[in-house]
Design a protein around this motif. Structure first.
Motif, short mmCIF file in Angstrom:
data_model
loop_
_atom_site.label_atom_id
_atom_site.label_comp_id
_atom_site.label_asym_id
_atom_site.label_seq_id
_atom_site.Cartn_x
_atom_site.Cartn_y
_atom_site.Cartn_z
N SER A 17 0.93 -1.35 -0.07
CA SER A 17 0.13 -0.12 -0.03
C SER A 17 0.84 1.22 -0.15
CB SER A 17 -0.91 0.14 1.18
OG SER A 17 -0.10 0.17 2.46
N LEU A 18 0.27 2.41 -0.33
CA LEU A 18 0.96 3.52 -0.25
C LEU A 18 0.67 4.54 1.17
CD1 LEU A 18 0.30 4.48 -3.92
CD2 LEU A 18 2.72 3.93 -2.87
N ASP A 19 1.54 5.11 1.43
CA ASP A 19 1.55 6.21 2.51
C ASP A 19 0.72 7.40 2.20
OD1 ASP A 19 2.61 4.57 4.58
OD2 ASP A 19 4.66 5.31 3.68
N VAL A 20 1.13 7.84 0.82
CA VAL A 20 0.68 9.14 0.49
C VAL A 20 0.24 8.91 -1.21
CG1 VAL A 20 1.12 11.45 -0.12
CG2 VAL A 20 1.83 10.59 1.75
N ILE A 21 -0.75 9.36 -1.53
CA ILE A 21 -1.21 9.47 -3.21
C ILE A 21 -1.34 10.72 -3.60
CG2 ILE A 21 -2.58 8.77 -4.99
CD1 ILE A 21 -3.58 6.22 -3.60
N LEU A 22 -0.27 11.38 -4.53
CA LEU A 22 -0.47 12.61 -5.17
C LEU A 22 -1.25 12.82 -6.39
CD1 LEU A 22 3.48 13.36 -4.47
CD2 LEU A 22 1.80 14.06 -3.08
N VAL A 23 -2.14 13.49 -6.30
CA VAL A 23 -3.28 13.99 -7.75
C VAL A 23 -2.70 15.16 -8.21
CG1 VAL A 23 -5.38 13.96 -8.50
CG2 VAL A 23 -4.77 12.28 -6.41
N SER A 24 -2.49 15.18 -9.44
CA SER A 24 -2.15 16.44 -10.19
C SER A 24 -2.80 16.76 -11.61
CB SER A 24 -0.59 16.17 -10.64
OG SER A 24 -0.13 17.44 -11.31
N GLY A 25 -3.00 17.77 -11.60
CA GLY A 25 -3.52 18.40 -12.85
C GLY A 25 -2.80 18.57 -14.21
N ASP A 26 -1.40 18.13 -13.87
CA ASP A 26 -0.33 17.93 -15.04
C ASP A 26 -0.02 16.38 -15.05
OD1 ASP A 26 0.11 20.86 -15.55
OD2 ASP A 26 1.49 20.97 -14.02
N THR A 27 0.29 16.19 -16.23
CA THR A 27 0.75 14.75 -16.27
C THR A 27 2.05 14.56 -15.46
OG1 THR A 27 1.21 12.93 -17.91
CG2 THR A 27 2.33 15.06 -18.41
N TYR A 28 2.59 13.46 -15.19
CA TYR A 28 3.62 13.10 -14.52
C TYR A 28 4.87 13.25 -15.06
CZ TYR A 28 6.71 10.68 -11.35
OH TYR A 28 7.80 10.28 -10.39
N VAL A 29 5.66 14.41 -14.94
CA VAL A 29 6.92 14.35 -15.56
C VAL A 29 7.94 14.60 -14.56
CG1 VAL A 29 8.54 15.96 -17.16
CG2 VAL A 29 5.71 15.99 -17.52
N ASP A 30 8.75 13.50 -14.35
CA ASP A 30 9.61 13.55 -13.27
C ASP A 30 10.82 14.29 -13.41
OD1 ASP A 30 9.96 11.89 -10.69
OD2 ASP A 30 11.96 11.43 -11.51
N THR A 31 10.79 15.51 -13.22
CA THR A 31 11.98 16.51 -13.24
C THR A 31 11.71 17.41 -12.10
OG1 THR A 31 10.86 18.32 -14.25
CG2 THR A 31 11.75 16.55 -15.62
N PRO A 32 12.82 18.26 -11.54
CA PRO A 32 12.79 19.00 -10.41
C PRO A 32 12.11 20.36 -10.84
CG PRO A 32 15.01 18.90 -11.39
CD PRO A 32 14.15 17.88 -12.23
N GLY A 51 2.81 7.53 -4.23
CA GLY A 51 2.42 7.21 -5.71
C GLY A 51 1.86 8.31 -6.31
N VAL A 52 1.54 8.51 -7.88
CA VAL A 52 1.08 9.34 -8.23
C VAL A 52 -0.15 9.36 -9.37
CG1 VAL A 52 1.78 11.34 -10.24
CG2 VAL A 52 3.43 10.79 -8.35
N ILE A 53 -1.04 9.82 -9.18
CA ILE A 53 -2.32 9.63 -10.19
C ILE A 53 -2.33 11.17 -10.80
CG2 ILE A 53 -4.87 9.47 -10.58
CD1 ILE A 53 -4.76 7.68 -7.85
N ALA A 54 -1.76 11.22 -12.20
CA ALA A 54 -2.05 12.48 -13.01
C ALA A 54 -3.12 12.55 -13.88
CB ALA A 54 -0.84 12.55 -13.67
#
Length: 606
Positions: A17-32, A51-54
């Motif tokens: 399972s996940l501790d935190v799920i992040l939900v974003s209005g952008d697609t998931y681009v893994d950059t700083p 985890g991420v749901i974009a």
């Protein structure tokens, strides 16, 4: 590694399972450059499973349920920009394209994304763990605010989203403290940098005029905004409370600024610098091109352009990374399969604020009644481009770097004010760090409009252009400046745009194309002027163009093609009348004189 976004990836990592799920209005681009990626990597670094749901489909449970329910909380962001700004133009026409959506078609980001995502989670997970809002959209809408798209004052987004906590600003420290508190079942109510809802006001906090009063009384709304704006900085800020109906929004004071070591650590985490494969398979993400091999050198901006939200979100204090950290990040590029030797940008909100700050501000905090820059640069601020000169030199020496561009905004007034290194810095940009054109943002040339924008005067621009042209001539290059200009800003009338057109044609010798119609984004002074039609410091009436067709007309008068009339010059010994020097010399100014220029401003630190 990429943060997981499917059950298959969870299984591969051995996570149940996940501790935190992040939900974003952008697609998931893994950059700083992606806030969700930064927050996720910081949490993973602290030992959490994230985890991420974009861009979840808000009309289906398929996306939002695919990772299950998190153990600690949901983190919700609208994306890199406010979803209403991303979806609509200044004349409220829907934008058809989106650089941070696969395939570039704007069909996945809902209006008021933060609220829609919160509702989506509540719909499919009854009595779920807390909802934590963050990112630009939440940060700029955390108190009562004017909303251009509905043309009214709206409540704090925390109430409309029915969420539990809002993390404002850059939030690197706040998010770790909040997550630790949830893990340990501790109170969150004293964590700096967050907002929450309370039945009672918090003792010792500044009471803002209530939402109901602000929605009816423009004078009260101005008073509220002054107090809000003045209490966003470490060192000087107090907590705020604002009544909404029978409950209270509580905003704790901001977090202390990151130290240089802490900031270095944020950017030294393991970023993939690519689109997550799950989303990459759905189409090209055009926004990747600008951020994949760009480097952030610092946070913050003290420019305080009144139409810009960076001040409220990132803060007015510059926090710079070490040169070693920046060069080390670039050195790692050589191992990336997509790196071709080109760095798209080395900078921040304003590139040439890297590496120096006002000594007075560092000791006592931001001046509440005095901007660092306006038509002039404050004499207490000593611009020094030496650190960035050294940094750019080290980057050029890296064997795998063919070209490193500086595409972030440049404050030309700071270059003019730096007598020791300003011209050397400009020459370095001309010789090595621009690609045929240099982007600057004068925005306008009319003195009254520039004052309302809090921008330098046109003579400062002309002095800078003269130096830029001279260095290009010395280097044997044919490079140009492009200018960002704004139409229909509060105070700007049609005649002002005609004068701007004449100035650009005659003085800058071009037909401009980079003209945008002003958008009143939440939590900016310019949006405050737009709504109230008043100068917020003097309460004098300000002309505001609100008719969409006349706004467009202001833009069109500048962008229409017109023959450029060159200035007469001496040629082949034949006399042709030489124009008089129109550029006023930049005379020194004392701190006392600078303060007198801003006597209408007063401190709202209470």
């Amino acid at each position: 590694m990429f943060l997981p976004t499917t059950k298959k990836e969870l299984k591969k990592l051995g996570w149940d399972s996940l501790d935190v799920i992040l939900v974003s209005g952008d697609t998931y681009v893994d950059t700083p450059y992606n806030g969700i990626a930064i927050v996720g990597k910081l949490l993973v670094d602290a030992g959490y499973k994230v985890g991420v749901i974009a861009q979840p489909d808000i009309n289906s449970p398929k996306d939002i349920t695919r990772l299950g329910e998190p153990n600690l909380y949901w983190g919700i962001s609208g994306g890199l920009v406010d979803s209403m700004v991303a979806n609509y133009t200044a004349t409220k026409k829907f934008r058809k394209s989106d650089d941070f959506t696969p395939g570039a078609v704007n069909n996945r980001r809902p209006d008021r994304a933060v609220i829609k995502y919160a509702n989506l989670i509540r719909q499919h997970f009854k009595d779920t763990v807390p909802l934590v809002l963050g990112g630009v959209e939440a940060s700029l809408r955390r108190v009562a605010h004017y909303d251009f798209w509905s043309n009214k004052v709206r409540r704090s987004i925390l109430f409309d989203a029915k969420a539990d906590v809002l993390v404002y600003g850059m939030a690197e420290k706040s998010i770790i403290e909040l997550t630790n508190a949830y893990r340990d079942n501790q109170s969150i109510k004293d964590i700096k940098g967050i907002c929450y809802i309370s039945k009672e006001p918090k003792e010792g906090y500044i009471k803002l005029p209530s939402y109901e009063v602000c929605a009816k009384d423009k004078d009260a709304f101005i008073e509220m905004f002054h107090l809000f704006y003045a209490n966003n900085e470490p060192h000087v800020s107090k907590g705020l409370v604002q009544k909404h109906d029978s409950r209270y929004l509580v905003q704790n004071p901001p977090q202390p600024s990151l130290t240089q070591n802490e900031l270095d650590h944020v950017y030294e985490l393991d970023y993939e610098r690519d689109v997550h494969p799950y989303y990459k398979s759905q189409g090209e993400v055009r926004g990747l091109q600008t951020v994949q091999f760009s480097v952030t050198t610092h946070h913050g901006c003290y420019g305080e352009c009144n139409f810009c939200a960076i001040t409220v979100h990132q803060g007015r204090e510059i926090r710079s990374r070490s040169q070693e950290s920046i060069v080390g990040e670039i050195d790692k590029f050589k191992t990336h399969k997509d790196f071709k030797g080109i760095i798209n940008d080395v900078g921040g909100a304003t590139a040439n604020m890297y590496g120096f700050e006002c000594d007075k501000k560092l000791k006592a905090g931001i001046c509440q009644d005095l901007p660092c820059t306006s038509s002039r640069v404050c004499p207490m601020l000593k611009p020094n481009h030496k650190p960035q000169l050294e940094l750019l030199s080290k980057i050029r020496e890296l064997p795998h770097v063919k070209k490193a561009f500086v595409n972030s905004g440049i404050r030309y007034d700071l270059i003019q004010e730096d007598k020791a290194y300003g011209k050397e810095y400009l020459k370095a940009l001309v010789d090595h760090h621009i690609s045929g054109q240099m982007k600057v943002a004068p925005e306008h040339i009319d003195d009254k409009v520039l004052k309302l924008m809090n921008k330098p005067d046109k003579d400062t621009l002309l002095r800078f252009k003269r130096d830029f042209d001279n260095y290009n001539k010395q280097s044997g290059k044919k490079q140009f400046m492009t200018y960002y200009l704004i139409a229909a800003h509060p105070g700007c009338e049609y005649e002002d745009m005609k004068n701007l057109k004449e100035f650009v044609n005659q003085e800058l010798q071009l037909n401009p194309e980079q003209v945008q119609v002003f958008i009143p984004t939440p939590s900016t002074y310019s949006a405050l002027m737009y709504y109230t039609e008043m100068d917020p410091w003097t309460k004098e009436k300000v002309f505001v163009e609100k008719d969409p067709s006349r706004k467009q007309k202001q833009k069109d008068v500048v962008t229409q093609k017109e023959r450029i009339h060159k200035k007469p010059t001496y040629k082949k010994g034949k006399f042709s009348k030489q124009p008089k020097e129109r550029i006023k010399p930049l005379s020194p100014i004392s701190y006392k004189e600078y303060k007198s220029m801003h006597k209408e401003r007063k401190s709202y630190r209470r």
